[in-house]
Write a protein that holds these residues in place. Sequence first.
Motif, PDB file in Angstrom:
ATOM      1  N   ASP A  21      -4.168   3.281  36.916  1.00 35.28           N
ATOM      2  CA  ASP A  21      -3.333   3.787  35.821  1.00 35.28           C
ATOM      3  C   ASP A  21      -3.703   3.132  34.493  1.00 35.28           C
ATOM      4  O   ASP A  21      -3.751   3.797  33.445  1.00 35.28           O
ATOM      5  N   ILE A  22      -3.952   1.805  34.514  1.00 32.15           N
ATOM      6  CA  ILE A  22      -4.297   1.103  33.271  1.00 32.15           C
ATOM      7  C   ILE A  22      -5.617   1.618  32.706  1.00 32.15           C
ATOM      8  O   ILE A  22      -5.731   1.911  31.514  1.00 32.15           O
ATOM      9  N   VAL A  23      -6.635   1.760  33.570  1.00 33.86           N
ATOM     10  CA  VAL A  23      -7.968   2.154  33.102  1.00 33.86           C
ATOM     11  C   VAL A  23      -8.009   3.625  32.721  1.00 33.86           C
ATOM     12  O   VAL A  23      -8.475   3.988  31.632  1.00 33.86           O
ATOM     13  N   VAL A  24      -7.516   4.499  33.618  1.00 31.41           N
ATOM     14  CA  VAL A  24      -7.660   5.947  33.407  1.00 31.41           C
ATOM     15  C   VAL A  24      -6.633   6.483  32.422  1.00 31.41           C
ATOM     16  O   VAL A  24      -6.968   7.180  31.462  1.00 31.41           O
ATOM     17  N   LYS A  25      -5.360   6.151  32.646  1.00 27.18           N
ATOM     18  CA  LYS A  25      -4.302   6.697  31.795  1.00 27.18           C
ATOM     19  C   LYS A  25      -4.133   5.913  30.496  1.00 27.18           C
ATOM     20  O   LYS A  25      -3.863   6.491  29.451  1.00 27.18           O
ATOM     21  N   GLN A  36     -15.338   1.721  33.921  1.00 24.68           N
ATOM     22  CA  GLN A  36     -15.981   2.223  32.716  1.00 24.68           C
ATOM     23  C   GLN A  36     -14.940   2.396  31.622  1.00 24.68           C
ATOM     24  O   GLN A  36     -13.929   3.081  31.818  1.00 24.68           O
ATOM     25  N   LEU A  37     -15.187   1.790  30.466  1.00 29.45           N
ATOM     26  CA  LEU A  37     -14.278   1.880  29.319  1.00 29.45           C
ATOM     27  C   LEU A  37     -15.028   2.495  28.147  1.00 29.45           C
ATOM     28  O   LEU A  37     -16.154   2.085  27.841  1.00 29.45           O
ATOM     29  N   PRO A  38     -14.437   3.501  27.467  1.00 32.73           N
ATOM     30  CA  PRO A  38     -15.127   4.111  26.328  1.00 32.73           C
ATOM     31  C   PRO A  38     -15.294   3.111  25.182  1.00 32.73           C
ATOM     32  O   PRO A  38     -14.395   2.336  24.880  1.00 32.73           O
ATOM     33  N   VAL A  39     -16.486   3.135  24.568  1.00 35.67           N
ATOM     34  CA  VAL A  39     -16.762   2.202  23.472  1.00 35.67           C
ATOM     35  C   VAL A  39     -15.872   2.521  22.282  1.00 35.67           C
ATOM     36  O   VAL A  39     -15.288   1.636  21.657  1.00 35.67           O
ATOM     37  N   ASN A  40     -15.746   3.807  21.938  1.00 40.36           N
ATOM     38  CA  ASN A  40     -14.910   4.220  20.800  1.00 40.36           C
ATOM     39  C   ASN A  40     -13.557   4.665  21.325  1.00 40.36           C
ATOM     40  O   ASN A  40     -13.444   5.757  21.795  1.00 40.36           O
ATOM     41  N   HIS A  70      -6.456   3.776  29.039  1.00 38.00           N
ATOM     42  CA  HIS A  70      -7.639   3.548  28.222  1.00 38.00           C
ATOM     43  C   HIS A  70      -8.651   4.691  28.295  1.00 38.00           C
ATOM     44  O   HIS A  70      -9.786   4.543  27.809  1.00 38.00           O
ATOM     45  N   ASP A  71      -8.301   5.820  28.882  1.00 40.74           N
ATOM     46  CA  ASP A  71      -9.202   6.980  28.982  1.00 40.74           C
ATOM     47  C   ASP A  71     -10.530   6.610  29.625  1.00 40.74           C
ATOM     48  O   ASP A  71     -11.587   7.121  29.254  1.00 40.74           O
TER      49      ASP A  71
END
Length: 538
Positions: free
Chosen positions: A509-513, A534-538, A515-516
């Motif tokens: 939930d923290i990563v997907v919801k 995987q975390l988006p840079v922008n 932090h997209d």
Amino acid sequence: IGSTYIQMPDYAKALQFLRLAQKGFAQYVSSHNDIPFNFHRINVYILNNLEECFLFTNKLDSAAYYIKAGIKYEDAYHVDELRPVFIADMGVLEGKKGNKSAGLKYFDQAKKAWLAANDLTNLGLVYFSYARLYEDFHQTDSAIFYAQKALSSGIEGNYLADEAKAAKLLYQLYDEQHNIPLAYKYYKTATQINDSIVNKDKIMELASMDFEQKQHQDELAAAKLAYQNTVRNYAFAAGLAVLALLALVFWRNAQHRKKANDLLHEQKEEIEATLEQLQATQTQLIQSEKMASLGELTAGIAHEIQNPLNFVNNFSEVSVELLGELKEEAVAGRTEDVIAIADDLSQNLEKIKHHGKRADAIVKGMLQHSRTSSGHKEPTNINALADEYLRLAYHGLRAKDKNFNAELITHFDEKLPKVNMVPQDIGRVLLNLFNNAFYATQQKAKIAGASYKPVVEVSTTRQDGFVIVSVRDNGNGVPENIKDKIMQPFFTTKPTGEGTGLGLSLSYDIVVKGHDGRIGVESKEGEGSEFIMQLPVN
């Protein structure tokens, strides 16, 4: 009622009521010369439901017969509102026969008609038919494309049944592709839609009861009329008897309704009580997970801060002894020894200062971690964050098990940009992944023997607009049959009392919801696992 049974689906019941509808229409036509246009529309709907009933049960010859009968009847009485439906069902029929191109041709005709009429409900059904046809021919990408269009049409038209079917199909298609995040997303969507649909079984139970009692009343009325024509002298008595019987029927009907309402009320109370109990249990489990994470973090910090404190204490004791020696040498006038002792004291004070700052940094980090997450994102050095929580997790486990040792390997890309994130939340995710990796190697060490050496490897890199954090271990790995379940709430592979099944679910939930981003696992049973965030840079 027959149409509703198709939706349930119960095609045997549906066919039973549709045959009654046919019979009723034929009786009306035989006794009336002037048939209203609306009655012709009703007959078209009967024929449409009959052909769909046979189509869904794969009785293709009967389905083709009623499709053609419906189109012929529409032409004869100028009823054309269901023409696209018959055409779309003809496409389904051709698809079931293996004629893909013919099926797509019929779907294109139906789609064109519903687009012109702006009929979102039937447009969604056509899109769903496209998706099922492509699925049958193993063209998954095309099936996903049309299933998403079907879901969008259902949402725009606020037609829950279409939404549920499209979401379920998307879940199945993504599950076949092993795309766990999207499969889980559409599984939740389908579940939420189904939960909002009224219990059809209860509605049909009451509807069937009313229909059967109406039939019974009609039979009583016919018996009354025949009896009056045969024995007129007993007309008054027969009327009283029929009225008494009708009163009994209505009384029984009222009793049945009361029982049904009481049953529904009891079930509602039971469901509400169960829901409250589940919510309370969920709250307790979440709190237990938070306390477990806090305990592990506290143990790691305690072990981490003990090292600099030991250095401070040891160097302080040595310095006190050196000061005593310094005084003795000064009194004796041995200048060289005084200078040498003074140099040692200076080095000790530098080391005390260094380890004091280290302890101060640990305390500040502990205070920062203990703050409740505000949800505010800020540019963060992911390498420093991963390194800090890796050490905290390792020392936390070492504080519990003094005999446990593992090799820590890090491959940090120093060119990574800072990532916009909530540091406390991503820290919790990293801590959970590290704890799981150490736990897996610890369990394997208990049974693998002295030749086994636990290794936990952490690496960071950048690819396709994402910063990727990989946590790899050489533990027991995740069995193939449960890989799709480990991100689900309350699912745990740990023994009873050691896990709540919320760690990976909260991390997802923290990563997907929050932090997209994305999070997944690659594993081979017996050899180890690799969790990838995987975390988006922008």
